[in-house]
Design a protein around this motif. Sequence first.
Motif, PDB file in Angstrom:
ATOM      1  N   ALA A 114      -7.705  10.810   5.774  1.00  0.00           N
ATOM      2  CA  ALA A 114      -8.625  11.171   4.710  1.00  0.00           C
ATOM      3  C   ALA A 114      -9.098   9.946   3.954  1.00  0.00           C
ATOM      4  N   ALA A 115      -8.191   9.007   3.746  1.00  0.00           N
ATOM      5  CA  ALA A 115      -8.578   7.772   3.042  1.00  0.00           C
ATOM      6  C   ALA A 115      -9.570   6.979   3.849  1.00  0.00           C
ATOM      7  N   ALA A 116      -9.341   6.930   5.175  1.00  0.00           N
ATOM      8  CA  ALA A 116     -10.269   6.189   6.033  1.00  0.00           C
ATOM      9  C   ALA A 116     -11.632   6.843   6.062  1.00  0.00           C
ATOM     10  N   ALA A 117     -11.638   8.204   6.099  1.00  0.00           N
ATOM     11  CA  ALA A 117     -12.912   8.907   6.109  1.00  0.00           C
ATOM     12  C   ALA A 117     -13.649   8.738   4.802  1.00  0.00           C
ATOM     13  N   GLY A 118     -12.892   8.768   3.706  1.00  0.00           N
ATOM     14  CA  GLY A 118     -13.530   8.614   2.405  1.00  0.00           C
ATOM     15  C   GLY A 118     -14.092   7.244   2.191  1.00  0.00           C
ATOM     16  N   SER A 119     -13.432   6.217   2.761  1.00  0.00           N
ATOM     17  CA  SER A 119     -13.900   4.848   2.557  1.00  0.00           C
ATOM     18  C   SER A 119     -15.217   4.599   3.256  1.00  0.00           C
ATOM     19  N   SER A 120     -15.486   5.359   4.322  1.00  0.00           N
ATOM     20  CA  SER A 120     -16.746   5.165   5.037  1.00  0.00           C
ATOM     21  C   SER A 120     -17.913   5.853   4.339  1.00  0.00           C
ATOM     22  N   GLN A 121     -17.610   6.747   3.388  1.00  0.00           N
ATOM     23  CA  GLN A 121     -18.663   7.469   2.702  1.00  0.00           C
ATOM     24  C   GLN A 121     -18.904   6.960   1.292  1.00  0.00           C
ATOM     25  N   SER A 122     -17.974   6.160   0.795  1.00  0.00           N
ATOM     26  CA  SER A 122     -18.098   5.698  -0.582  1.00  0.00           C
ATOM     27  C   SER A 122     -18.050   4.191  -0.628  1.00  0.00           C
ATOM     28  N   SER A 123     -18.782   3.601  -1.546  1.00  0.00           N
ATOM     29  CA  SER A 123     -18.794   2.146  -1.684  1.00  0.00           C
ATOM     30  C   SER A 123     -17.754   1.668  -2.668  1.00  0.00           C
ATOM     31  N   GLN A 124     -17.005   2.597  -3.279  1.00  0.00           N
ATOM     32  CA  GLN A 124     -16.003   2.215  -4.256  1.00  0.00           C
ATOM     33  C   GLN A 124     -14.610   2.539  -3.727  1.00  0.00           C
ATOM     34  N   PRO A 125     -13.664   1.591  -3.812  1.00  0.00           N
ATOM     35  CA  PRO A 125     -12.318   1.858  -3.317  1.00  0.00           C
ATOM     36  C   PRO A 125     -11.556   2.791  -4.255  1.00  0.00           C
ATOM     37  N   VAL A 126     -10.603   3.513  -3.681  1.00  0.00           N
ATOM     38  CA  VAL A 126      -9.720   4.354  -4.475  1.00  0.00           C
ATOM     39  C   VAL A 126      -8.499   3.525  -4.844  1.00  0.00           C
ATOM     40  N   ARG A 127      -8.209   3.427  -6.105  1.00  0.00           N
ATOM     41  CA  ARG A 127      -7.112   2.585  -6.541  1.00  0.00           C
ATOM     42  C   ARG A 127      -5.768   3.130  -6.055  1.00  0.00           C
ATOM     43  N   ARG A 128      -4.922   2.234  -5.590  1.00  0.00           N
ATOM     44  CA  ARG A 128      -3.554   2.603  -5.233  1.00  0.00           C
ATOM     45  C   ARG A 128      -2.670   2.241  -6.410  1.00  0.00           C
ATOM     46  N   ILE A 129      -2.009   3.223  -6.947  1.00  0.00           N
ATOM     47  CA  ILE A 129      -1.155   2.992  -8.104  1.00  0.00           C
ATOM     48  C   ILE A 129       0.267   3.398  -7.759  1.00  0.00           C
ATOM     49  N   GLN A 130       1.182   2.471  -7.951  1.00  0.00           N
ATOM     50  CA  GLN A 130       2.599   2.720  -7.720  1.00  0.00           C
ATOM     51  C   GLN A 130       3.296   2.662  -9.068  1.00  0.00           C
ATOM     52  N   SER A 131       3.754   3.801  -9.546  1.00  0.00           N
ATOM     53  CA  SER A 131       4.271   3.882 -10.909  1.00  0.00           C
ATOM     54  C   SER A 131       5.709   3.416 -11.032  1.00  0.00           C
ATOM     55  N   ILE A 132       6.478   3.496  -9.932  1.00  0.00           N
ATOM     56  CA  ILE A 132       7.886   3.109  -9.978  1.00  0.00           C
ATOM     57  C   ILE A 132       8.128   2.047  -8.916  1.00  0.00           C
ATOM     58  N   PRO A 133       8.722   0.913  -9.278  1.00  0.00           N
ATOM     59  CA  PRO A 133       8.972  -0.120  -8.264  1.00  0.00           C
ATOM     60  C   PRO A 133      10.004   0.341  -7.257  1.00  0.00           C
ATOM     61  N   SER A 134       9.790  -0.031  -6.001  1.00  0.00           N
ATOM     62  CA  SER A 134      10.753   0.259  -4.941  1.00  0.00           C
ATOM     63  C   SER A 134      11.703  -0.918  -4.813  1.00  0.00           C
ATOM     64  N   LEU A 135      12.945  -0.708  -5.159  1.00  0.00           N
ATOM     65  CA  LEU A 135      13.907  -1.803  -5.135  1.00  0.00           C
ATOM     66  C   LEU A 135      14.297  -2.131  -3.698  1.00  0.00           C
ATOM     67  N   PRO A 136      14.342  -3.404  -3.340  1.00  0.00           N
ATOM     68  CA  PRO A 136      14.613  -3.799  -1.956  1.00  0.00           C
ATOM     69  C   PRO A 136      16.109  -3.805  -1.647  1.00  0.00           C
ATOM     70  N   HIS A 137      16.627  -2.666  -1.212  1.00  0.00           N
ATOM     71  CA  HIS A 137      18.027  -2.598  -0.807  1.00  0.00           C
ATOM     72  C   HIS A 137      18.086  -2.593   0.714  1.00  0.00           C
ATOM     73  N   ASP A 138      18.416  -3.722   1.303  1.00  0.00           N
ATOM     74  CA  ASP A 138      18.465  -3.851   2.755  1.00  0.00           C
ATOM     75  C   ASP A 138      19.891  -4.134   3.180  1.00  0.00           C
ATOM     76  N   LYS A 139      20.517  -3.142   3.831  1.00  0.00           N
ATOM     77  CA  LYS A 139      21.919  -3.285   4.236  1.00  0.00           C
ATOM     78  C   LYS A 139      22.078  -4.207   5.434  1.00  0.00           C
ATOM     79  N   GLN A 140      20.979  -4.536   6.108  1.00  0.00           N
ATOM     80  CA  GLN A 140      21.074  -5.363   7.302  1.00  0.00           C
ATOM     81  C   GLN A 140      21.028  -6.857   7.005  1.00  0.00           C
ATOM     82  N   VAL A 141      20.804  -7.209   5.759  1.00  0.00           N
ATOM     83  CA  VAL A 141      20.758  -8.630   5.391  1.00  0.00           C
ATOM     84  C   VAL A 141      22.175  -9.162   5.278  1.00  0.00           C
ATOM     85  N   GLU A 142      22.417 -10.291   5.907  1.00  0.00           N
ATOM     86  CA  GLU A 142      23.754 -10.879   5.891  1.00  0.00           C
ATOM     87  C   GLU A 142      24.060 -11.497   4.527  1.00  0.00           C
ATOM     88  N   PRO A 143      25.334 -11.531   4.151  1.00  0.00           N
ATOM     89  CA  PRO A 143      25.728 -12.180   2.888  1.00  0.00           C
ATOM     90  C   PRO A 143      25.341 -13.655   2.895  1.00  0.00           C
TER      91      PRO A 143
END
Length: 470
Positions: A114-143
Amino acid sequence: MSGLTRSLSDVPEEGRFTPTSPHPEDSPYSNNPAASSTATLGQPPTSTAGSSSRTTKTRSPSIRTLGRQSTDASGTTGASSVSGSGSGGTSISSKRPSSGTGSGSSSKDPRRKAAAAGSSQSSQPVRRIQSIPSLPHDKQVEPAPSTAMYWSRAPVYGTIPQRTMRAHTTTLVDTTAWFFGGNDDKEIVKDMKDVYCFDIETMQWTQRETTGEIPPPCRAHTATLVDRKLIVFGGGQGVTYYDKVYVLDTTSRNWTRPAITGPVPACRRAHSAVHYQGKVWIFGGGTGMTALSDVWTLDVSSFTSMKWEEVKTTGRTPNCRGYHSANLVGNMMIVVGGSDGKDFFTDVWCLDLDKRAWSQVQLGTTKYKRIAHSATQIGSFLYITGGFNGEEYCSDVLPFNLVSLQYEPRVTYGKPPSGRGYHSTILADSRLFLFGGYDGSMAYDDVYILDLAAGAYLPQVTSFNIDLNA
């Protein structure tokens, strides 16, 4: 001042490059309509970061000159994928297919369609807003040791940038990083003259509305901070190159285009700029047809009476080049790497801005080819990060010692950003922030942090002068 001039038809600004076929007829920007635009690289070697190893994906980067238009007829832009995050917020993919390469990974997500279809019909981008930060918890990273340098993904939130971030500029003013430019030739939304800001303390993105005489979309320009104002010069978009100067007052958020006296430098992009004693010093770049090695100054001691002047230098002049880096250290402008469109340089040069004299640094190794990298001064070192080495996009960090004038590679831990160039880095709060970039096929809008810790600061020399005769 004259220097060797070469065609820049093979500089891999954002396009395909075949090291074994660096001829203009193999470029998708040549006048030959049958020229191939699908040259690929061979299998890249395995790269490592810290104690963990990972295999670099085979890239098929497209080649872009400093101005010639691509024969790639595709103009679609991939939409960003959206997924739920474990922290209850919204996690937004930061890897975007380049609209200049013409093909992006498909998604079954109806919201993406839907976003791709809308972008081809409109000259204005739809803002992406992320209200809560995603904390980077990666268990595969070595100490990792607490004193070691450590890579991590920044937990960003806010109004996420709506465009690619490659060959853009990032300028730190107090605790706010200001972003301008970095646009794609084939963006669906052409009117991308927006300014984004990133708070390095809260990790929040915001979009700032600006007024006045706003410059056109561009990339590979320079933005130099002078008295809380950004002096933007050059850059380009598609086949267009600029020689204009625009000033953004970060306090009033107003753009102006000042009247400037004196001879005007050639239109260019991929040049470098530093601010020293009331002047912005410009070096090199390219016009789309030739690389440059000239030096210019823009007198900005008064914003009401700016003046251009071409600088006559002494000593052996560096080869013409673009996509190098330049840092001001004392009264020296330190130039690292770059390309003239055929060769990828390993050399390091110093321009004494008082004597206006060039000197080449005698390096102990010539294996570090770099273009489209970033160079950030951290104490008595320049941290050379990422870039393209003629074969692949890199993700390593190469500290260059400004006292011994030699490279001193060090181990980093964590998960580094993927190999890329045309990104930007800044130093803030004892951390190196890396923003965006491009890997030949994908553009990024992600943010990474290199925690410098004691591993970066303990070997520092607190007071030094660059001695080229040592």
